[in-house]
Design a protein around this motif. Structure first.
Motif, PDB file in Angstrom:
ATOM      1  N   THR A 182      52.285  39.620  35.151  1.00 54.66           N
ATOM      2  CA  THR A 182      53.652  39.490  35.639  1.00 54.66           C
ATOM      3  C   THR A 182      53.857  40.497  36.764  1.00 54.66           C
ATOM      4  O   THR A 182      53.231  41.555  36.798  1.00 54.66           O
ATOM      5  CB  THR A 182      54.689  39.725  34.514  1.00 54.66           C
ATOM      6  N   TYR A 183      54.747  40.142  37.687  1.00 57.36           N
ATOM      7  CA  TYR A 183      54.981  40.937  38.881  1.00 57.36           C
ATOM      8  C   TYR A 183      56.233  41.789  38.701  1.00 57.36           C
ATOM      9  O   TYR A 183      57.294  41.273  38.370  1.00 57.36           O
ATOM     10  CB  TYR A 183      55.137  39.998  40.070  1.00 57.36           C
ATOM     11  N   ASP A 184      56.093  43.090  38.903  1.00 55.13           N
ATOM     12  CA  ASP A 184      57.227  44.007  38.884  1.00 55.13           C
ATOM     13  C   ASP A 184      57.492  44.408  40.334  1.00 55.13           C
ATOM     14  O   ASP A 184      56.795  45.265  40.894  1.00 55.13           O
ATOM     15  CB  ASP A 184      56.904  45.230  38.022  1.00 55.13           C
ATOM     16  N   ALA A 185      58.480  43.760  40.954  1.00 58.13           N
ATOM     17  CA  ALA A 185      58.766  43.990  42.374  1.00 58.13           C
ATOM     18  C   ALA A 185      59.271  45.401  42.637  1.00 58.13           C
ATOM     19  O   ALA A 185      58.938  46.008  43.653  1.00 58.13           O
ATOM     20  CB  ALA A 185      59.786  42.965  42.866  1.00 58.13           C
ATOM     21  N   GLU A 186      60.064  45.942  41.711  1.00 61.11           N
ATOM     22  CA  GLU A 186      60.631  47.268  41.898  1.00 61.11           C
ATOM     23  C   GLU A 186      59.552  48.347  41.955  1.00 61.11           C
ATOM     24  O   GLU A 186      59.581  49.236  42.793  1.00 61.11           O
ATOM     25  CB  GLU A 186      61.610  47.572  40.770  1.00 61.11           C
ATOM     26  N   ARG A 187      58.578  48.246  41.050  1.00 63.38           N
ATOM     27  CA  ARG A 187      57.507  49.255  40.996  1.00 63.38           C
ATOM     28  C   ARG A 187      56.285  48.861  41.814  1.00 63.38           C
ATOM     29  O   ARG A 187      55.351  49.650  41.929  1.00 63.38           O
ATOM     30  CB  ARG A 187      57.089  49.497  39.550  1.00 63.38           C
ATOM     31  N   GLN A 188      56.283  47.632  42.353  1.00 60.05           N
ATOM     32  CA  GLN A 188      55.132  47.115  43.095  1.00 60.05           C
ATOM     33  C   GLN A 188      53.865  47.210  42.249  1.00 60.05           C
ATOM     34  O   GLN A 188      52.883  47.877  42.598  1.00 60.05           O
ATOM     35  CB  GLN A 188      54.963  47.841  44.434  1.00 60.05           C
ATOM     36  N   GLU A 189      53.916  46.524  41.103  1.00 57.24           N
ATOM     37  CA  GLU A 189      52.795  46.500  40.171  1.00 57.24           C
ATOM     38  C   GLU A 189      52.648  45.109  39.579  1.00 57.24           C
ATOM     39  O   GLU A 189      53.605  44.347  39.518  1.00 57.24           O
ATOM     40  CB  GLU A 189      53.036  47.465  39.003  1.00 57.24           C
ATOM     41  N   LEU A 190      51.424  44.829  39.128  1.00 55.25           N
ATOM     42  CA  LEU A 190      51.152  43.641  38.327  1.00 55.25           C
ATOM     43  C   LEU A 190      50.912  44.121  36.904  1.00 55.25           C
ATOM     44  O   LEU A 190      50.088  45.002  36.674  1.00 55.25           O
ATOM     45  CB  LEU A 190      49.933  42.894  38.858  1.00 55.25           C
ATOM     46  N   LEU A 191      51.651  43.550  35.972  1.00 60.43           N
ATOM     47  CA  LEU A 191      51.588  43.996  34.588  1.00 60.43           C
ATOM     48  C   LEU A 191      50.761  43.054  33.731  1.00 60.43           C
ATOM     49  O   LEU A 191      50.952  41.845  33.771  1.00 60.43           O
ATOM     50  CB  LEU A 191      52.989  44.093  34.005  1.00 60.43           C
ATOM     51  N   SER A 192      49.852  43.649  32.960  1.00 56.62           N
ATOM     52  CA  SER A 192      49.103  42.914  31.949  1.00 56.62           C
ATOM     53  C   SER A 192      49.649  43.360  30.603  1.00 56.62           C
ATOM     54  O   SER A 192      49.342  44.453  30.132  1.00 56.62           O
ATOM     55  CB  SER A 192      47.606  43.215  32.037  1.00 56.62           C
ATOM     56  N   LYS A 193      50.481  42.506  30.007  1.00 60.52           N
ATOM     57  CA  LYS A 193      51.051  42.847  28.702  1.00 60.52           C
ATOM     58  C   LYS A 193      49.962  42.880  27.643  1.00 60.52           C
ATOM     59  O   LYS A 193      50.007  43.687  26.729  1.00 60.52           O
ATOM     60  CB  LYS A 193      52.144  41.849  28.340  1.00 60.52           C
ATOM     61  N   ALA A 194      48.948  42.024  27.776  1.00 55.28           N
ATOM     62  CA  ALA A 194      47.862  41.955  26.797  1.00 55.28           C
ATOM     63  C   ALA A 194      47.041  43.245  26.777  1.00 55.28           C
ATOM     64  O   ALA A 194      46.646  43.720  25.717  1.00 55.28           O
ATOM     65  CB  ALA A 194      46.962  40.757  27.087  1.00 55.28           C
ATOM     66  N   ALA A 195      46.788  43.827  27.950  1.00 52.15           N
ATOM     67  CA  ALA A 195      45.961  45.038  28.037  1.00 52.15           C
ATOM     68  C   ALA A 195      46.808  46.314  28.098  1.00 52.15           C
ATOM     69  O   ALA A 195      46.255  47.411  28.102  1.00 52.15           O
ATOM     70  CB  ALA A 195      45.057  44.963  29.260  1.00 52.15           C
ATOM     71  N   HIS A 196      48.140  46.160  28.203  1.00 50.83           N
ATOM     72  CA  HIS A 196      49.038  47.308  28.338  1.00 50.83           C
ATOM     73  C   HIS A 196      48.684  48.141  29.563  1.00 50.83           C
ATOM     74  O   HIS A 196      48.629  49.369  29.507  1.00 50.83           O
ATOM     75  CB  HIS A 196      49.030  48.176  27.072  1.00 50.83           C
ATOM     76  N   LEU A 197      48.443  47.433  30.691  1.00 51.59           N
ATOM     77  CA  LEU A 197      48.100  48.097  31.941  1.00 51.59           C
ATOM     78  C   LEU A 197      48.986  47.593  33.069  1.00 51.59           C
ATOM     79  O   LEU A 197      49.412  46.437  33.070  1.00 51.59           O
ATOM     80  CB  LEU A 197      46.632  47.832  32.313  1.00 51.59           C
ATOM     81  N   ALA A 198      49.247  48.464  34.029  1.00 54.56           N
ATOM     82  CA  ALA A 198      49.982  48.118  35.237  1.00 54.56           C
ATOM     83  C   ALA A 198      49.078  48.403  36.429  1.00 54.56           C
ATOM     84  O   ALA A 198      48.651  49.539  36.630  1.00 54.56           O
ATOM     85  CB  ALA A 198      51.265  48.922  35.325  1.00 54.56           C
ATOM     86  N   PHE A 199      48.780  47.363  37.195  1.00 49.60           N
ATOM     87  CA  PHE A 199      47.908  47.487  38.361  1.00 49.60           C
ATOM     88  C   PHE A 199      48.770  47.645  39.605  1.00 49.60           C
ATOM     89  O   PHE A 199      49.669  46.844  39.851  1.00 49.60           O
ATOM     90  CB  PHE A 199      47.015  46.245  38.479  1.00 49.60           C
TER      91      PHE A 199
END
Length: 60
Positions: free
Chosen positions: A25-42
């Motif tokens: 999922t895309y977090d526009a505010e933080r400019q990150e891609l979130l992987s809820k499954a891995a609990h990581l933000a790229f």
């Protein structure tokens, strides 16, 4: 001053988490891609997603 290039949301359809291969999922505010499954933000830098685990931050 120039703004950073925007992330192309169409890219989201082609990208998956490099750890779990789950959707992101895309977090526009933080400019990150979130992987809820891995609990990581790229991070997205200059419009380019950095899909390296060692560059990601852990999220709950």
């Amino acid at each position: 001053m120039n703004e950073a290039p925007q992330f192309d949301r169409r890219m989201l359809e082609a990208l998956v988490c490099p750890v779990t291969h789950a959707a992101l999922t895309y977090d526009a505010e933080r400019q990150e891609l979130l992987s809820k499954a891995a609990h990581l933000a790229f991070p997205i830098r200059d419009g380019i997603p950095i899909m390296l685990v060692n560059e990601a931050r852990e999220v709950e």
